[in-house]
Scaffold this active site. Structure first.
Site, PDB file in Angstrom:
ATOM      1  N   CYS A 146      -2.289   4.095  10.539  1.00 47.78           N
ATOM      2  CA  CYS A 146      -1.004   3.528  10.956  1.00 47.78           C
ATOM      3  C   CYS A 146      -1.182   2.144  11.567  1.00 47.78           C
ATOM      4  O   CYS A 146      -1.996   1.940  12.456  1.00 47.78           O
ATOM      5  CB  CYS A 146      -0.358   4.474  11.966  1.00 47.78           C
ATOM      6  SG  CYS A 146       1.313   4.025  12.415  1.00 47.78           S
ATOM      7  N   GLU A 205       0.814  -1.203   0.000  1.00 46.32           N
ATOM      8  CA  GLU A 205       0.000   0.000   0.000  1.00 46.32           C
ATOM      9  C   GLU A 205       0.850   1.257   0.000  1.00 46.32           C
ATOM     10  O   GLU A 205       1.931   1.302   0.580  1.00 46.32           O
ATOM     11  CB  GLU A 205      -0.925   0.032   1.223  1.00 46.32           C
ATOM     12  CG  GLU A 205      -2.109  -0.904   1.136  1.00 46.32           C
ATOM     13  CD  GLU A 205      -1.932  -2.128   2.001  1.00 46.32           C
ATOM     14  OE1 GLU A 205      -0.780  -2.399   2.389  1.00 46.32           O
ATOM     15  OE2 GLU A 205      -2.929  -2.806   2.271  1.00 46.32           O
TER      16      GLU A 205
END
Length: 383
Positions: free
Chosen positions: A344, A93
């Site tokens: 995150c 990603e």
């Protein structure tokens, strides 16, 4: 053809050597680099100031190939995540985070991750392979020019991406030979022209490579700390068993001799009942006492296999106040993109499960973690 080279794999020195191998003059390398990284050209026919003979050579011997985009997701808060194909069933990603005064791209350096931090969903899938320089810089190339096209910006307009953080999938310093040329391109005035202060490498603490980075490409440094003592960090960040806190802090002090900023950013994931007490914060002050630093407190992004919970807002506030009272700049990261699994720790990738339980220690078992200032250990559930 097997002998076709991807020009995204070359930094300035590599591209110069390649042009010389074709019998071309050195200035051609700079021309090529500007076409690729400043204009976003992917076809040699577009490069009108190159000699026709060079364009013909390149057409049969080289390409400009960024990882192919599998999917493109836009969060309600403007965060954008691309899932890109890096071959052999692997995907990584790349995440863009827009803010008022800057646009930050979070870039991956490995397919999967071998560090296996206990609170990170990316680590759950294990490690497949290192990305090439072209696959790393290709994420920036792809994102910058996709958004430029969407916004109608030309080569002379302001860049969309103003900051890059190596905080995606993988441990950048365990893929050093591919990461450094990518960093060099980010800084190169004939490519992306970012300042060293605007490029950040995040590491879990690979001490020897921190020392090399300080000498080779001393960009801003963030260290994934997450614990206030070795016993706790050994469990949360297993790399600590090899490079414990005393060694890590010494490496941070050495890095500051070369760094573009006069502080190290310490990242600290806030885990309920594990590392988030006032006692932990006070212990942390002793650990970082002689390292100029700032703290970025990160609310944990839960995932089913972790057995962990996010600290509540009041506990995070109390923890941060201890650091602030000691004069340490402390921020609490705003959760971004969690509706598209881009926040995150959530970069797990839509790839095959590479986890090898026999090789990955206690992941998925009950793990007892000592809690400073508490009477009992915190038990993390099965993954």
């Amino acid at each position: 053809m097997s002998d076709v080279v991807n020009l995204l794999d070359f930094d300035a020195q590599g591209l110069l050597a390649y042009c010389e191998s074709l019998g071309e003059k050195s200035f051609r390398a700079k021309q090529l680099q500007r076409w690729i990284h400043q204009s976003g050209a992917s076809e040699f026919g577009e490069m009108t100031d190159l000699a026709k003979s060079l364009r013909e050579k390149l057409a049969t011997r080289a390409n400009i190939q960024a990882p192919a985009v599998i999917s493109d997701h836009l969060s309600s808060d403007g965060t954008r995540k691309w899932l890109v194909d890096v071959g052999q069933g692997n995907a990584v990603e790349t995440v863009y985070i827009p803010e008022e005064t800057r646009g930050t791209l979070c870039v991956s350096s490995q397919a999967g991750c071998a560090v296996n931090c206990r609170f990170c969903s990316t680590g759950k899938q294990g490690f497949s392979r290192n990305l090439s320089t072209g696959e790393i810089i290709g994420q920036l190339w792809m994102a910058e020019f996709a958004m430029r096209k969407q916004l109608g910006r030309g080569p002379k307009d302001d860049r969309v991406i103003t900051n890059v953080v190596m905080m995606g999938m993988g441990e950048p310093l365990l893929n050093y030979d591919a990461v450094v040329p990518a960093l060099a391109l980010m800084l190169d005035d004939n490519a992306y022209g970012l300042s060293r202060r605007r490029v950040t490498v995040s590491t879990s603490g690979v001490v020897p490579m921190m020392d090399r980075l300080a000498r080779d490409v001393p960009v801003a440094l963030a260290v994934s700390l997450h614990a206030s003592n070795d016993a706790l960090r050994d469990v949360l960040v297993p790399l600590n068993k090899k490079y414990p806190l005393a060694e890590l802090m010494a490496a941070c002090r050495r890095y500051l001799e070369f760094a573009p900023r006069d502080f190290i950013t310490f990242e600290y994931c806030m885990l309920d009942g594990v590392n988030d007490t006032v006692e932990h914060a006070r212990e942390l002050l002793r650990v970082v006492a002689d390292v100029p630093c700032k703290f970025n407190l990160i609310p944990f992004n839960p995932f089913p296999e972790s057995g962990l919970k996010r600290s509540n807002n009041e506990q995070i506030r109390r923890f941060s106040q201890v650091l602030l009272d000691a004069g340490i700049v402390t921020t609490i990261r705003k959760t971004r993109g969690d509706d598209i699994d881009a926040a995150c720790g959530q970069l797990a990738g839509e790839v095959k499960d590479r986890t090898r339980l026999a090789e990955r220690g206690k992941f998925g078992k009950i793990v007892e973690i000592p809690v400073v200032g508490a009477d009992s250990t915190h038990r993390m559930g099965t993954a």
